[in-house]
Write a protein that holds these residues in place. Structure first.
Motif, mmCIF file in Angstrom:
data_model
loop_
_atom_site.group_PDB
_atom_site.id
_atom_site.type_symbol
_atom_site.label_atom_id
_atom_site.label_comp_id
_atom_site.label_asym_id
_atom_site.label_seq_id
_atom_site.Cartn_x
_atom_site.Cartn_y
_atom_site.Cartn_z
ATOM 1 N N LYS A 139 0.805 -1.214 0.000
ATOM 2 C CA LYS A 139 0.000 0.000 0.000
ATOM 3 C C LYS A 139 0.842 1.269 0.000
ATOM 4 N N GLU A 140 1.921 1.280 0.774
ATOM 5 C CA GLU A 140 2.729 2.498 0.874
ATOM 6 C C GLU A 140 3.241 2.926 -0.498
ATOM 7 N N TYR A 147 -1.948 5.986 -6.406
ATOM 8 C CA TYR A 147 -3.162 6.666 -5.921
ATOM 9 C C TYR A 147 -2.775 7.946 -5.183
ATOM 10 N N LEU A 148 -2.528 9.001 -5.945
ATOM 11 C CA LEU A 148 -2.031 10.251 -5.369
ATOM 12 C C LEU A 148 -3.185 11.100 -4.845
ATOM 13 N N LYS A 149 -3.261 11.230 -3.529
ATOM 14 C CA LYS A 149 -4.396 11.939 -2.927
ATOM 15 C C LYS A 149 -4.420 13.417 -3.285
ATOM 16 N N GLU A 168 -9.328 4.182 -1.039
ATOM 17 C CA GLU A 168 -9.581 2.786 -0.690
ATOM 18 C C GLU A 168 -10.584 2.151 -1.652
ATOM 19 N N MET A 169 -11.630 2.900 -2.014
ATOM 20 C CA MET A 169 -12.645 2.395 -2.929
ATOM 21 C C MET A 169 -12.057 2.144 -4.316
ATOM 22 N N THR A 170 -11.283 3.104 -4.800
ATOM 23 C CA THR A 170 -10.674 2.968 -6.116
ATOM 24 C C THR A 170 -9.687 1.812 -6.145
ATOM 25 N N MET A 171 -8.883 1.703 -5.107
ATOM 26 C CA MET A 171 -7.911 0.616 -5.020
ATOM 27 C C MET A 171 -8.606 -0.744 -4.959
ATOM 28 N N PHE A 172 -9.673 -0.815 -4.163
ATOM 29 C CA PHE A 172 -10.402 -2.078 -4.011
ATOM 30 C C PHE A 172 -10.993 -2.521 -5.346
#
Length: 218
Positions: A139-140, A147-149, A168-172
């Motif tokens: 994840k890190e 996934y750049l916030k 989290e939603m996009t990654m999932f």
């Protein structure tokens, strides 16, 4: 362990590796013949075993090489992306991965087979290789490079949505989509190398749903 092989010229190493990768992807681990590899490469079987000691070691060397190669190509390409939109970046990363796998089809095939259907002879070693890979690119790494916030338009987020939830939603969804098509590939129901479009369309559809569901109405 492979110092004798590493000392060879780059041309010779590439010849042996390319032939071995081709044979393993075409025939699978169990039915690949080291006699065929050495005959095609123009070397003796004794030399091949001097380099790698065994067929098992040769296979593991190639798997690690292919993982390192594709990872390096992917990370370099990701760093060159300039998209300022969070969801466009996720899609672009997927597309560039497809572009890279298209250039390195045999290497990608070898990795896919080794991970999804590991030969019995190397199952234990493959478990460790996979564990080491995910330790490095967990994840890190994804938070820092994929996934750049900072690309999420925070001022436009709905009041009940957080940046963390978006990520989290996009990654999932991205990971589950990948798992879905890996399973189909493993069961010979889908060939990513010949039919990438369904994955691209499905990913794009899901990203649109997320994107237009998290932001306030204008």
């Amino acid at each position: 362990m492979y110092s004798a092989f590493e000392k060879q010229s780059q041309e010779k190493k590439e010849l042996i590796m390319n032939i071995a990768i081709e044979e393993f992807t075409l025939n699978g681990y169990d039915t690949t013949s080291t006699d065929t590899i050495t005959s095609r490469a123009g070397i003796s079987k004794g030399i091949l075993f001097h380099y790698f000691k065994s067929k098992k070691n040769l296979y593991l060397y190639l798997v690690n090489f292919c993982i390192d190669l594709l990872t390096e190509k992917t990370v370099t390409a990701i760093h060159a992306l300039k998209s300022a939109d969070f969801f466009e970046r996720v899609k672009e990363i997927y597309l560039l991965k497809h572009e890279i796998t298209g250039k390195f089809t045999k290497e990608t095939q070898l990795i896919a087979d080794a991970i999804m259907s590991p030969p019995v002879a190397v199952q234990k070693e493959m478990q460790q290789i996979i564990a080491d890979y995910y330790d490095t690119y967990a994840k890190e790494f994804k938070f820092e490079h994929v996934y750049l916030k900072e690309l999420i338009q925070i001022d436009k987020l709905r009041d009940d949505i957080t940046v963390e939830q978006v990520i989290e939603m996009t990654m999932f969804i991205s990971e589950q989509l990948g798992n879905k098509y890996q399973t189909l590939y493993k069961n010979n129901q889908y060939d990513f190398f010949k039919e990438p479009d369904p994955v691209v369309k499905e990913l794009n559809d899901y990203l649109k749903i997320i994107k237009y569901g998290i932001y306030k109405e204008c």
